[in-house]
Design an enzyme around this catalytic site. Structure first.
Site, PDB file in Angstrom:
ATOM      1  N   ALA A   3       0.689  -1.280   0.108  1.00  0.00           N
ATOM      2  CA  ALA A   3      -0.037   0.174  -0.046  1.00  0.00           C
ATOM      3  C   ALA A   3       0.921   1.417   0.027  1.00  0.00           C
ATOM      4  O   ALA A   3       1.936   1.199  -0.226  1.00  0.00           O
ATOM      5  CB  ALA A   3      -0.978  -0.038   1.250  1.00  0.00           C
ATOM      6  N   ASN A   4       0.151   2.337   0.058  1.00  0.00           N
ATOM      7  CA  ASN A   4       1.111   3.588   0.306  1.00  0.00           C
ATOM      8  C   ASN A   4       0.250   4.508   1.363  1.00  0.00           C
ATOM      9  O   ASN A   4      -0.755   4.045   1.819  1.00  0.00           O
ATOM     10  CB  ASN A   4       1.177   4.503  -1.143  1.00  0.00           C
ATOM     11  CG  ASN A   4      -0.100   4.670  -1.518  1.00  0.00           C
ATOM     12  OD1 ASN A   4      -0.813   5.440  -1.191  1.00  0.00           O
ATOM     13  ND2 ASN A   4      -0.560   4.228  -3.000  1.00  0.00           N
ATOM     14  N   ARG A   5       0.835   5.857   1.643  1.00  0.00           N
ATOM     15  CA  ARG A   5       0.522   6.441   2.741  1.00  0.00           C
ATOM     16  C   ARG A   5      -0.782   7.501   2.187  1.00  0.00           C
ATOM     17  O   ARG A   5      -1.308   8.257   3.203  1.00  0.00           O
ATOM     18  CB  ARG A   5       1.664   7.281   3.230  1.00  0.00           C
ATOM     19  CG  ARG A   5       2.638   6.535   3.944  1.00  0.00           C
ATOM     20  CD  ARG A   5       3.820   7.325   4.593  1.00  0.00           C
ATOM     21  NE  ARG A   5       4.996   6.530   4.632  1.00  0.00           N
ATOM     22  CZ  ARG A   5       5.078   5.822   5.818  1.00  0.00           C
ATOM     23  NH1 ARG A   5       3.995   5.604   6.852  1.00  0.00           N
ATOM     24  NH2 ARG A   5       6.062   5.141   6.102  1.00  0.00           N
ATOM     25  N   ALA A  15      -3.498   7.558  -5.447  1.00  0.00           N
ATOM     26  CA  ALA A  15      -1.897   7.269  -5.335  1.00  0.00           C
ATOM     27  C   ALA A  15      -2.078   5.790  -5.822  1.00  0.00           C
ATOM     28  O   ALA A  15      -2.239   5.016  -4.847  1.00  0.00           O
ATOM     29  CB  ALA A  15      -1.771   7.325  -4.119  1.00  0.00           C
TER      30      ALA A  15
END
Ligand code: CTP
Length: 404
Positions: free
Chosen positions: A210-212, A276
């Protein structure tokens, strides 16, 4: 449209006959319609037929003493909610752009502070002429809304091209949008697609990459678009914030699911890609939880995910009129954004610096740069809600400026 007052200016073109139908269409929706028929307009239709359809006499003369005491040009300009010019001939457009006031129609158009919608109609050569292009650009800059012209065969010459007046029902729809816009709903009648949040790419049933991204900026844009009256489809990856009110949410996990949801949600007038999206997924996620083994840590082959923004921006058919991407960068923000604008084929890039020290990822404020073919605009630090509202204002201006 019930109870709205519409002033219809009918210019001198063969399309004037369609304006008789327009009067009927407006009145059947509850509008009160007043008409000004120009001198040239009277060569095509008569004040008698216009008056009969309006239920009130047609206004024709700036210097008619009777009119000026009774309903003079200033009252015509004031006592209305919207002015429609249909057909808007090349000559009427030139007069409007130049601020002329030598007949009743042009004087009223100059005197009014109310929104103006024009439906141009002319020979394709006249429409393409540099002078007309200049005049139309001036009117758009002055806040006039255009509907059409459409492509079609010209009644007089049989030539085909851009110049045919929009159909009465298209003009009615545009009038509804302008009236809604005047009431603070500049995106009424527009369908806007927005992606937001991160994507989760599964490693096995319980682990993922995942990402932030928090989804705060994308969700704020969806909320602002809904506030502006748009029909909003929000395709979001997994986030911990609620769906904004008044939008149609579609929840997805992976980049591939996001692409599928976006493709299903098209067509749209504008698409804004704030998600994102993970650039890579695990090539073959494990069906079962991966267990620790004595042979050490597992390694995974990655596969590149589809680029959703580029896919939509490069569509040959069904491309939204305005495609806006984001660029999340940690260095040389503007240069990277310019490269993305070109490579992805989108119209605008909203670039932001997401380095940890900026606090943008997950935070409530953002500093963005709007990168377009015309140049770069750097906006001051502001809340993500304000960034969203400004962006939506710009999108509304771009979509409403011209209907072609
Ligand atoms: N984007 C997308 N699909 C992807 C990757 C990105 O739709 N698979 C969109 C994002 O929503 C954003 C824009 O492309 O609008 C740019 O995303 P960004 O992560 O900044 O760039 P990348 O294309 O991933 O390039 P890089 O990671 O090399 O900076």
């Amino acid at each position: 449209m019930t109870g709205k007052r519409i002033l219809l200016v009918i210019g001198g073109g063969i399309a004037a006959y369609k304006s008789l139908d327009l009067i009927r269409r407006l009145r059947e929706r509850g509008a009160a319609v007043r008409c000004i028929l120009t001198k040239a307009g009277q060569e095509f239709i008569t004040p008698l037929s216009v008056g009969a359809l309006c239920g009130e006499r047609a206004f024709t003369n700036l210097f008619d003493p009777q009119s000026e005491f009774d309903v003079g040009h200033i009252r015509l300009a004031r006592d209305t909610d919207l002015v429609i010019v249909a057909p808007a001939t090349a000559d009427l457009i030139a007069k409007m752009a130049g601020g002329h006031a030598d007949d009743l129609a042009s004087a009223v158009l100059l005197a009014t502070a109310k929104p103006i919608l024009i439906a141009p109609a002319m020979n394709p050569m006249m429409w393409q002429k540099a002078a007309t292009r200049r005049n139309v650009a001036q009117l758009v800059a002055d806040g006039v809304t255009l509907i059409g012209p459409n492509v079609g065969e010209m009644a007089e010459s049989g030539e085909a091209g851009l110049g045919r007046m929009a159909e009465p029902l298209e003009i009615v729809d545009a009038a509804l949008r302008v009236l809604a816009g005047a009431a603070g709903k500049p995106l009424a009648g527009k369908r806007i697609l927005i992606t937001s949040g991160p994507t989760h790419e599964p490693i096995d049933p319980i682990r993922y990459i995942a990402n932030r991204s928090s989804g705060k900026q994308g969700h704020a844009i969806a909320a602002a678009a809904a506030e502006a009256g748009a029909d909003v489809i929000l395709v979001s990856g997994p986030v911990n914030i609620p769906d904004p009110g008044g939008v149609t949410p579609v929840h997805v996990n992976t980049a591939r699911e996001m692409l599928e949801a976006v493709s299903k949600a098209l067509p749209a007038d504008a698409a804004i890609f704030a998600a994102a999206v993970a650039d890579w997924g695990i090539a073959s996620p494990n069906a079962q939880k991966i267990k620790k083994t004595k042979t050490g840590a597992p390694s995974f082959a990655l596969s590149e995910n589809p680029d959703i923004l580029a896919t939509v921006a490069k569509l040959k058919t069904g491309r939204p009129r305005l495609v806006v991407g984001f660029a999340a960068e940690t260095e040389t923000v503007i240069d990277h954004a310019k490269t993305k604008l070109k490579n992805k084929g989108c119209d605008w890039i909203v670039a932001n610096d997401v380095s940890p020290q900026t606090g943008v990822m997950g935070g409530d404020r953002n500093t963005v740069h709007l990168v377009t073919a015309e140049g770069v605009e750097s906006w001051p630090l502001q809340s993500k809600t304000d960034v969203a509202r400004h962006l939506i204002d710009r999108i509304a201006t771009a979509l409403n400026g011209s209907s072609q």
